[in-house]
Scaffold this motif. Structure first.
Motif, mmCIF file in Angstrom:
data_model
loop_
_atom_site.group_PDB
_atom_site.id
_atom_site.type_symbol
_atom_site.label_atom_id
_atom_site.label_comp_id
_atom_site.label_asym_id
_atom_site.label_seq_id
_atom_site.Cartn_x
_atom_site.Cartn_y
_atom_site.Cartn_z
ATOM 1 N N ALA A 93 -12.950 -11.240 75.818
ATOM 2 C CA ALA A 93 -12.778 -12.367 74.900
ATOM 3 C C ALA A 93 -14.117 -13.067 74.695
ATOM 4 O O ALA A 93 -14.977 -13.087 75.589
ATOM 5 C CB ALA A 93 -11.741 -13.347 75.439
ATOM 6 N N PHE A 94 -14.269 -13.651 73.500
ATOM 7 C CA PHE A 94 -15.503 -14.341 73.130
ATOM 8 C C PHE A 94 -15.135 -15.612 72.371
ATOM 9 O O PHE A 94 -14.238 -15.604 71.535
ATOM 10 C CB PHE A 94 -16.371 -13.453 72.229
ATOM 11 C CG PHE A 94 -16.767 -12.142 72.855
ATOM 12 C CD1 PHE A 94 -18.012 -11.983 73.460
ATOM 13 C CD2 PHE A 94 -15.892 -11.063 72.851
ATOM 14 C CE1 PHE A 94 -18.371 -10.774 74.038
ATOM 15 C CE2 PHE A 94 -16.251 -9.844 73.428
ATOM 16 C CZ PHE A 94 -17.495 -9.707 74.023
ATOM 17 N N ASP A 95 -15.849 -16.703 72.666
ATOM 18 C CA ASP A 95 -15.600 -17.928 71.911
ATOM 19 C C ASP A 95 -16.749 -18.190 70.944
ATOM 20 O O ASP A 95 -17.671 -17.385 70.824
ATOM 21 C CB ASP A 95 -15.329 -19.125 72.843
ATOM 22 C CG ASP A 95 -16.521 -19.495 73.729
ATOM 23 O OD1 ASP A 95 -17.683 -19.250 73.315
ATOM 24 O OD2 ASP A 95 -16.297 -20.040 74.823
ATOM 25 N N ARG A 111 -18.311 -15.837 76.960
ATOM 26 C CA ARG A 111 -17.771 -14.482 77.051
ATOM 27 C C ARG A 111 -16.927 -14.367 78.300
ATOM 28 O O ARG A 111 -17.280 -14.896 79.358
ATOM 29 C CB ARG A 111 -18.916 -13.478 77.116
ATOM 30 C CG ARG A 111 -18.519 -12.067 77.589
ATOM 31 C CD ARG A 111 -19.740 -11.187 77.806
ATOM 32 N NE ARG A 111 -19.381 -9.908 78.409
ATOM 33 C CZ ARG A 111 -19.343 -9.665 79.719
ATOM 34 N NH1 ARG A 111 -19.656 -10.639 80.569
ATOM 35 N NH2 ARG A 111 -18.992 -8.481 80.173
ATOM 36 N N LEU A 112 -15.825 -13.649 78.179
ATOM 37 C CA LEU A 112 -14.985 -13.341 79.333
ATOM 38 C C LEU A 112 -15.015 -11.840 79.539
ATOM 39 O O LEU A 112 -14.574 -11.076 78.680
ATOM 40 C CB LEU A 112 -13.554 -13.824 79.093
ATOM 41 C CG LEU A 112 -12.603 -13.749 80.287
ATOM 42 C CD1 LEU A 112 -13.122 -14.602 81.430
ATOM 43 C CD2 LEU A 112 -11.211 -14.219 79.870
ATOM 44 N N GLU A 157 -11.077 -19.680 69.227
ATOM 45 C CA GLU A 157 -11.721 -20.900 68.742
ATOM 46 C C GLU A 157 -12.007 -21.880 69.874
ATOM 47 O O GLU A 157 -13.023 -22.567 69.866
ATOM 48 C CB GLU A 157 -10.843 -21.568 67.668
ATOM 49 C CG GLU A 157 -10.724 -20.755 66.390
ATOM 50 C CD GLU A 157 -12.069 -20.519 65.721
ATOM 51 O OE1 GLU A 157 -12.938 -21.409 65.781
ATOM 52 O OE2 GLU A 157 -12.244 -19.428 65.146
ATOM 53 N N GLU A 158 -11.122 -21.953 70.829
ATOM 54 C CA GLU A 158 -11.344 -22.899 71.924
ATOM 55 C C GLU A 158 -12.304 -22.316 72.952
ATOM 56 O O GLU A 158 -12.367 -21.093 73.131
ATOM 57 C CB GLU A 158 -10.018 -23.252 72.592
ATOM 58 C CG GLU A 158 -9.291 -22.076 73.220
ATOM 59 C CD GLU A 158 -7.936 -22.468 73.774
ATOM 60 O OE1 GLU A 158 -7.904 -23.025 74.894
ATOM 61 O OE2 GLU A 158 -6.931 -22.219 73.089
ATOM 62 N N PRO A 159 -13.087 -23.160 73.630
ATOM 63 C CA PRO A 159 -14.035 -22.651 74.626
ATOM 64 C C PRO A 159 -13.328 -21.935 75.771
ATOM 65 O O PRO A 159 -12.308 -22.411 76.289
ATOM 66 C CB PRO A 159 -14.734 -23.921 75.127
ATOM 67 C CG PRO A 159 -14.546 -24.919 74.039
ATOM 68 C CD PRO A 159 -13.200 -24.621 73.440
ATOM 69 N N LEU A 160 -13.844 -20.795 76.141
ATOM 70 C CA LEU A 160 -13.307 -20.049 77.269
ATOM 71 C C LEU A 160 -13.741 -20.692 78.588
ATOM 72 O O LEU A 160 -14.763 -21.379 78.635
ATOM 73 C CB LEU A 160 -13.802 -18.608 77.220
ATOM 74 C CG LEU A 160 -13.244 -17.731 76.098
ATOM 75 C CD1 LEU A 160 -14.084 -16.469 75.942
ATOM 76 C CD2 LEU A 160 -11.785 -17.371 76.372
#
Length: 217
Positions: A135-137, A142-143, A177-180
């Motif tokens: 996942a990326f915000d 980055r996750l 859209e929301e910060p990870l």
């Protein structure tokens, strides 16, 4: 924090795995074309020399940079790729010159074949590093998969004094859209490439609101 990260991993992995193979292949090529045209070609023209690009071998449902690797080889650029060290302590980079230079490594992840490739040292510069993930915000977050391999690679390259562009390479469905959730040691990206385009995150330090601005390259 760990529970939040795991929840995001499960959610995005399921969405990515559901992407049909044909669509995954076409979107991967589209991302590669965007990186080539919007980032690498202008950089090549500005610097007036071959580039060294670090990219990965796609595993399972990841966005696949194989098209971009072929493009780089055709233009005389060098490709460095990560391989898990024998001691499991991190990633080493090796130069790959053709699709034949890959093999299945730890967990089945494609990596450079050590019998066909040579090591690219920590003191050797990289122009661009393409980073996989789950996942990326929109703030450069980055996750990854939980191993911290790219976080440690980034820290090692920074300690060696190198300046490279670290760009996420992913499908649009992997963006949020929301910060990870982010910890102090987590890699913060310079940009993100998806099939919808390429965006840049201004500066590595967040502003007072905790957000970073995103502009076109």
């Amino acid at each position: 924090m760990t529970t939040d990260k795991q929840r995001w991993r499960e959610r995005i992995r399921s969405a990515r795995d559901a992407l049909p193979d044909r669509e995954r292949i076409e979107k991967s090529r589209q991302i590669g074309r965007i990186v080539a045209g919007r980032l690498l070609l202008p950089m090549e023209q500005k610097l007036g020399r071959p580039l060294t690009v670090c990219l990965y071998g796609a595993f399972r449902s990841e966005a696949d940079p194989a098209w971009l690797a072929d493009w780089c080889w055709a233009r005389g650029h060098r490709i460095a790729a990560p391989r898990v060290r024998e001691d499991g302590g991190g990633l080493e980079l090796r130069l790959v010159a053709s699709p034949a230079d890959w093999r299945a490594g730890k967990w089945g992840v494609p990596e450079p074949d050590p019998e066909r490739t040579r090591t690219y040292g920590e003191q050797d510069p990289l122009d661009v590093v393409l980073v996989p993930g789950l996942a990326f915000d929109r703030q450069g977050g980055r996750l990854g998969y939980g191993g911290g391999y790219y976080d440690r690679l980034f820290a090692a390259r920074q300690s060696a004094g190198h300046t490279s562009l670290w760009i996420g390479f992913a499908f649009e469905l992997q963006t949020v859209e929301e910060p990870l959730p982010r910890e102090p040691h987590d890699l913060v990206l310079d940009g993100l490439a998806t099939e919808n385009g390429l965006i840049r995150f201004e500066g590595r330090e967040a502003d007072e609101s905790g957000r970073r601005s995103a502009d076109s390259f």
